[in-house]
Design a protein around this motif. Structure first.
Motif, mmCIF file in Angstrom:
data_model
loop_
_atom_site.group_PDB
_atom_site.id
_atom_site.type_symbol
_atom_site.label_atom_id
_atom_site.label_comp_id
_atom_site.label_asym_id
_atom_site.label_seq_id
_atom_site.Cartn_x
_atom_site.Cartn_y
_atom_site.Cartn_z
ATOM 1 N N PHE A 1 39.663 -86.350 46.560
ATOM 2 C CA PHE A 1 40.989 -85.764 46.744
ATOM 3 C C PHE A 1 41.974 -86.512 45.868
ATOM 4 C CE2 PHE A 1 39.107 -83.797 50.387
ATOM 5 C CZ PHE A 1 39.879 -82.668 50.646
ATOM 6 N N ASP A 2 43.108 -85.839 45.598
ATOM 7 C CA ASP A 2 44.138 -86.516 44.822
ATOM 8 C C ASP A 2 44.799 -87.600 45.668
ATOM 9 O OD1 ASP A 2 45.717 -85.177 46.609
ATOM 10 O OD2 ASP A 2 46.771 -83.956 45.123
ATOM 11 N N ASP A 3 45.720 -88.327 45.061
ATOM 12 C CA ASP A 3 46.333 -89.474 45.735
ATOM 13 C C ASP A 3 47.055 -89.093 47.018
ATOM 14 O OD1 ASP A 3 45.427 -91.397 44.050
ATOM 15 O OD2 ASP A 3 47.181 -91.353 42.729
ATOM 16 N N ASP B 1 46.047 -95.940 50.573
ATOM 17 C CA ASP B 1 46.583 -94.660 50.993
ATOM 18 C C ASP B 1 45.669 -94.046 52.037
ATOM 19 O OD1 ASP B 1 47.623 -92.130 51.261
ATOM 20 O OD2 ASP B 1 48.074 -91.921 49.121
ATOM 21 N N VAL B 2 46.186 -93.770 53.236
ATOM 22 C CA VAL B 2 45.363 -93.275 54.340
ATOM 23 C C VAL B 2 45.017 -91.809 54.170
ATOM 24 C CG1 VAL B 2 45.247 -92.916 56.835
ATOM 25 C CG2 VAL B 2 46.311 -94.991 55.909
ATOM 26 N N LEU B 3 45.919 -90.991 53.579
ATOM 27 C CA LEU B 3 45.702 -89.555 53.502
ATOM 28 C C LEU B 3 44.414 -89.185 52.774
ATOM 29 C CD1 LEU B 3 49.325 -88.197 52.911
ATOM 30 C CD2 LEU B 3 47.944 -88.062 54.998
ATOM 31 N N PRO B 4 44.132 -89.748 51.596
ATOM 32 C CA PRO B 4 42.857 -89.402 50.949
ATOM 33 C C PRO B 4 41.659 -89.788 51.797
ATOM 34 C CG PRO B 4 44.344 -90.420 49.378
ATOM 35 C CD PRO B 4 44.965 -90.596 50.736
ATOM 36 N N LYS B 5 41.767 -90.868 52.562
ATOM 37 C CA LYS B 5 40.658 -91.300 53.398
ATOM 38 C C LYS B 5 40.395 -90.281 54.503
ATOM 39 C CE LYS B 5 41.376 -96.203 52.546
ATOM 40 N NZ LYS B 5 40.111 -96.334 51.804
ATOM 41 N N VAL B 6 41.444 -89.751 55.077
ATOM 42 C CA VAL B 6 41.275 -88.731 56.109
ATOM 43 C C VAL B 6 40.610 -87.506 55.513
ATOM 44 C CG1 VAL B 6 42.496 -87.204 57.713
ATOM 45 C CG2 VAL B 6 43.236 -89.586 57.426
#
Length: 414
Positions: free
Chosen positions: A241-243, A382-387
């Motif tokens: 996923f992107d950043d 960055d938590v969002l890409p991990k999710v």
């Protein structure tokens, strides 16, 4: 490549089982039976060696000239032969002395001849006694040596009986294992079982990749169990996923694989699994992977997921009960990745000259490897890409369940 075995459905298969009564002895597990076979095999091998050593001792060592009883036989035989020769010469001396006495004409000649005859007869008597003593010693030495040979034959007989008992014990252990495996394989509606000793480890994947580049790395599949797996299916997938974690970047990434048996590079296809064949106990097989990154890919985060499963000819199956993952950061084309390390913290390889995969028979320790870290603990902050990556992993597991079920059913029909 293929999909991973999903083992969440394995738990209900045991839900209706009732605990055995306290007075009932629990049935040995397959692993315990395998250990019993290994122990019985070692005992049998040792018994065979003991028999062979005992026979060699009987045929060679006992008959060596330096062995005490054999040396005594040789020495006493020589002494007996010498005593026999001495007696023969003494008896001839008596004959010669008697002839001289018979030929004597004067009293003086007769007296001298008689004295010589008396001395010859005495010497002959002593030679006869010496020969008797030498013959006795030779007989005793021969008897002692024969007794040693008989004792060794008896020892060989006992060792052979012990070897035969060890062979029967080994055969019984093998039969018990085969029966247990057959019973397990014939269980109707049985589920695939977790096998944490079937492991996959990625090495050589750098922690940063740049748009427009190609990265070569390796997926090693290891059978850490004590039994052969008839068909082993490694699984690999890439997800990114992107950043901001909003745009999926999978279409910008192309993951390919190659093995020694199939040296041509081909795309990793989740729905078109290819077996790497049989994998013997305590051995590994390497699958070469390469990740092609499009030049126009945005910056982001990605992960390579890996696991493996197996299907045996008897219909039994199983696999590593989870997905190992190896994260990497995606940099836009032209970026400087700086110091690049692989998943093991070593400088990564970015050339495109990696050798094709192969099989390793080096013994392994049987413990499963894990990824470079959990999704919440490694890579970017960055938590969002991990999710997003975690959601992608869940999707891959779901598709994998369908694939392995289809593969297992196909194996059962065959």
């Amino acid at each position: 490549m293929t999909a991973p075995v999903v083992l969440l459905s394995a738990a209900p298969a045991f839900a209706d089982e009732k605990p055995a009564a306290q007075t009932q002895k629990a049935k040995p597990t397959i692993e315990e039976l395998e250990q019993a076979v290994d122990l019985a095999q070692k005992e049998y091998d040792a018994a065979v060696i003991a028999v062979n050593d005992a026979i060699k001792f009987f045929e060679e060592d006992l008959e060596a000239e330096t062995y005490p009883t054999k040396a005594a036989v040789i020495a006493t035989k020589k002494a007996a032969e010498a005593a026999a020769q001495a007696k023969t010469e003494a008896d001839q001396a008596v004959v010669d002395a008697q002839a001289k006495l018979d030929a004597a004409t004067t009293d003086e000649e007769k007296a001298a001849a008689q004295t010589a005859l008396d001395e010859a007869e005495k010497a002959a008597q002593e030679a006869a006694e010496a020969k008797t003593a030498a013959d006795t010693k030779a007989t005793e030495a021969r008897t002692a040596h024969d007794d040693a040979r008989v004792a060794q034959v008896r020892k060989i007989d006992l060792l052979q009986k012990a070897r035969d008992e060890a062979k029967k014990k080994l055969d019984d252990a093998k039969k018990a294992l085969a029966d247990a495996e057959a019973e397990e394989g014939e269980e109707p509606g049985g589920e695939c079982v977790p096998e944490p000793k079937l492991t996959t480890v990625v090495s050589g994947l750098p922690d940063k990749v740049v748009g427009g580049t190609t990265e070569n790395f390796t997926l090693r599949v290891t059978n850490g169990t004590n039994k052969t797996m008839d068909e082993v299916y490694p699984y690999g997938a890439v997800h990114a996923f992107d950043d901001k974690g909003l745009k999926e970047l999978d279409s910008h990434l192309d993951l390919e694989w190659s093995t020694a048996a199939n040296p041509n590079w081909r795309d990793v296809d989740l729905l078109d699994g290819v077996s790497v064949g049989s994998l013997k106990a305590k051995t590994s097989v390497d699958v070469k992977l390469r990740l092609k990154v499009d030049a126009d890919i945005p910056a982001g985060q990605g992960a390579v997921f890996a696991t493996a499963d197996y299907v045996n000819e008897d219909g039994s199956c199983g696999g590593y009960p989870d997905l190992d993952h190896y994260e990497f950061q995606i940099l836009a084309k032209g970026s400087d990745p700086g110091k690049v390390e692989d998943a093991e913290g070593k400088p990564g390889k970015t050339d495109n000259t990696a050798e094709q995969g192969g099989t390793s028979t080096t013994p392994v320790n049987g413990t499963g490897g894990s990824g470079s870290g959990s999704l919440a603990e490694t890579g970017s902050s960055d938590v969002l890409p991990k999710v997003a990556l975690a959601g992608g992993a869940a999707l891959l597991l779901g598709v994998g369940a369908v694939v392995v079920a289809r593969r297992r059913n196909a194996g059962a029909d065959a």
